[in-house]
Write an enzyme that holds these catalytic residues in place. Structure first.
Site: not given
Length: 664
Positions: A72, A92, A98, A340, A407, A454, A456-457
């Site tokens: 992101a 950081k 990441s 999930r 997760h 899938a 999240s990406l």
């Protein structure tokens, strides 16, 4: 102690003298690679001693600053640079370290490469998967943008797996259907074998090198710089040399990832410490829905390493100690590819009822060895390797021991679908000027009470881009950057100094472990009021114990003891809001499963026709977002609520999906 502190002050004075030459002196060595703040823009930096004579403060000015360089953050940063904005990116970690790199399964988009598909069907599945807590305007935006986002990644060079005729290969994934749930299993998940996050992150990083973004690599963001309710940048610690940097900007994008490390067993990187979420909390702004924590069904037993849902998408099955494919009982249609939260609860029930596997009967098995070896080698090569390393299992011959593992965080910083951060005042949403958020740090809310695998990406690239577009719509490169007070960031530096010289009785690692085990024991897959109440008390006590910490490294160069202590502060703020939000929510919805309140409590009883029913008042139902605040001084948590957005961006093009009983 006075001797140590005195020596430290002397060294700080030397650093201040060196820092005054900082704008004109280039660092040497290979660490300058992709560290463009060391380049021609260094002349714009100015040294200030207005905060503290002991801590050199370097001031910078940019059009925009992005905090975080995962999927992101990178997409937002190079999107802004591409539009001509003078952009800084504070991270950081080196960008390719990441946590995006750990995503395995894929990225959803209704391309229709395997069968007919439609982004509206993806929209429906996402709303249903959210258990009707997702905001449908944001879900509309994400799912409609999904095909173009994947094509964009392909054009950037992302090496997607292919079908025999050269199209992007799409696998089945949990909770995905055709024709609004009536057409069977969808194949919507675009993937790069089982290393999709790795490929996506490296693709975005490679793309970012085309643009003149200033990367502050291995800088730890301490706090937002807020003035009169507006965000005007961020203050950060350079981990390498201990200098403090105030990065003033008209626009700030928070993309710092999740807070999975509040739990003992999780798939998250050790750096997933909720830094952005905590910065928002310290700024007096709300966080949203932090009680919704996703437990991935298949973490390797004893290790917590992720085993992608793609295994089940490729035909893998979950079995109990009796060799039974038990998901057929819990989700007769979707079976192992149910959502999930459904699969994780089903696994937990199997273990509770004595059908677990192994000597302790405390896990189940994921079976893959019935699949062709060539399929495992081409579609799941990473899983084959991970299972051998962490479980000692040859997936072509034996099953993998698995257990639900933390997760993903559905909650985060509340935003609209444009990425603008929101506060809630007198029952109305208000935009926080100059502040944006995207990725797992944000809560748009496209995932609601449960995220579909899938998505999240997809969230990363769609809303990273959306933040850049929103800033481009409202600002121009070179716009005047609002001023900050001369002592802006003073509290952050005082806190850093306090932790650096902390001389209590509790090690950072000890307190962190106590917090993680308390969260694991009191806010897990199944929750109950008495246990949550006990957990609230324990986490509050542990938060109070922060004042008794002891740090051992008094230096400022690569002081990982100090950084881990700062991260623990951030984790504690996230843990407080998670467990207090969970205790207050008296229902079961998505990933939040209460054994003492087993049903979802909506404004209507959707198991019956709503005609003739009286709508419950807002205070009496739970189809609403939790907003949480923390008094940082006392640890007191305050909760408010805001409505879920049911309207889409265009009802004629994409109709609202009304709540219904959720089954798979």
């Amino acid at each position: 102690m006075s001797g140590v502190r005195g020596l430290s002050r002397l060294l700080s004075a030397r650093r201040l003298a060196l820092a005054k030459a900082w704008p004109t002196v280039l660092q040497t060595g290979t660490r300058g690679f992709h560290f463009t703040v060391d380049g021609n823009k260094r002349a714009s930096a100015k040294v200030s001693d207005s905060i503290s004579a002991q801590y050199p403060v370097v001031d910078h000015e940019f059009d925009a600053v992005v905090v975080g360089a995962g999927g992101a953050g990178l997409r937002a940063a190079f999107g802004l640079s591409e539009a001509g904005f003078n952009t800084a990116c504070v991270t950081k970690l080196f960008p390719t370290r990441s946590h995006t790199v750990a995503a395995q399964g894929g990225i959803n988009a209704a391309l229709g490469n395997m069968e007919e598909d439609n982004w509206r069907w993806h929209f429906y599945d996402t709303v249903k998967g959210s258990d009707w807590l997702g905001d449908q305007d944001a879900i509309h935006y994400m799912t409609e943008q999904a095909p173009a986002a994947v094509v964009e990644l392909e054009n950037y060079g992302m090496p997607f797996s292919r079908t025999e005729d050269g199209k992007i290969y799409q696998r089945a994934f949990g909770g995905q259907s055709l024709k609004f749930g009536k057409g069977g299993q969808a194949h919507r998940c675009c993937c790069v074998a089982d290393r999709t996050g790795h490929s996506l992150l490296h693709t975005l990083y490679g793309r970012s090198l085309r643009y003149d973004t200033s990367y502050f690599v291995e800088y730890f963001a301490l706090d937002l710089l807020m003035e009169n309710g507006e965000c005007r940048g961020v203050i950060a610690l350079c981990i390498e040399d201990g200098s403090i940097h105030r990065i003033r900007a008209k626009n700030t994008v928070v993309a710092t990832g999740g807070y999975g490390r509040t739990y003992f067993s999780c798939t998250s990187a050790h750096t997933s410490t909720g830094d952005g979420t905590a910065m928002i909390t310290r700024a007096g702004l709300p966080c949203q829905d932090l009680e919704f924590v996703q437990f991935h069904p298949t973490g390797i037993y004893g290790a917590g390493c992720l085993i992608t849902e793609g295994c089940r998408g490729e035909g893998g099955i979950l079995i109990n100690s009796q060799g039974e494919r038990f998901m057929e009982r819990y989700a007769p249609v979707a079976k192992d590819l149910a959502s999930r939260d459904v699969v994780s609860r089903s696994m937990t029930l199997e273990i509770r009822e004595g059908r677990g596997c192994g000597p302790e009967k405390d896990h189940v098995y994921l079976q893959l060895h019935h699949l062709p070896p060539e399929q495992l080698a081409t579609r799941l090569p990473g899983i084959s390797e991970t299972a051998m390393i962490f479980a000692g299992v040859d997936v072509t011959k034996e099953p993998i021991p698995v257990l639900p593992t933390v997760h993903y965080n559905m909650g985060g910083i509340p935003t609209n679908y444009k990425g603008q951060v929101l506060r809630h005042v007198n029952g109305q949403d208000q935009i926080v000027p100059g502040l944006y958020a995207c990725g797992e740090a944000a809560c748009a809310s496209v995932h609601g009470a449960n995220r579909l695998g899938a998505n999240s990406l997809l969230d990363l690239v769609v809303f990273g881009r959306a933040c850049a577009l929103s800033i481009e719509e409202s600002c121009r490169p070179g716009d005047k950057v609002p001023p900050i007070k001369p002592n802006a960031g003073e509290e952050s530096v005082m806190n850093l100094d306090k932790l650096r010289f902390a001389d209590g009785s509790i090690r950072t690692s000890e307190l962190r472990l106590s917090m993680q085990k308390s969260m694991q024991n009191h806010a897990a897959v199944f929750r109950v009021g008495s246990v949550l109440q006990e957990g609230c008390g324990k986490i509050s006590k542990l938060y109070g114990d922060l004042k008794h910490l002891k740090t051992f490294d008094r230096g400022m160069v690569w002081n990982t003891d100090l950084v881990e202590t700062l991260e623990l502060q951030n984790l504690m703020l996230c843990a407080l809001q998670t467990i207090y939000g969970a205790e207050a929510r008296k229902e079961s919805r998505g990933a939040h499963a209460r054994e003492d309140y087993k049903v979802r409590i909506d404004e209507y009883d959707y198991s019956k026709p709503i005609q003739g029913q009286q709508k419950k008042p807002f205070e009496e139902h739970w189809r609403k977002h939790t907003l949480s605040y923390v008094d940082v001084g006392t640890g007191k948590v305050t909760l408010e609520y805001r409505p879920v957005i049911d309207k889409t961006l265009n009802e004629a093009d994409c109709a609202t999906v009304p709540p219904a009983i959720r089954s798979y």
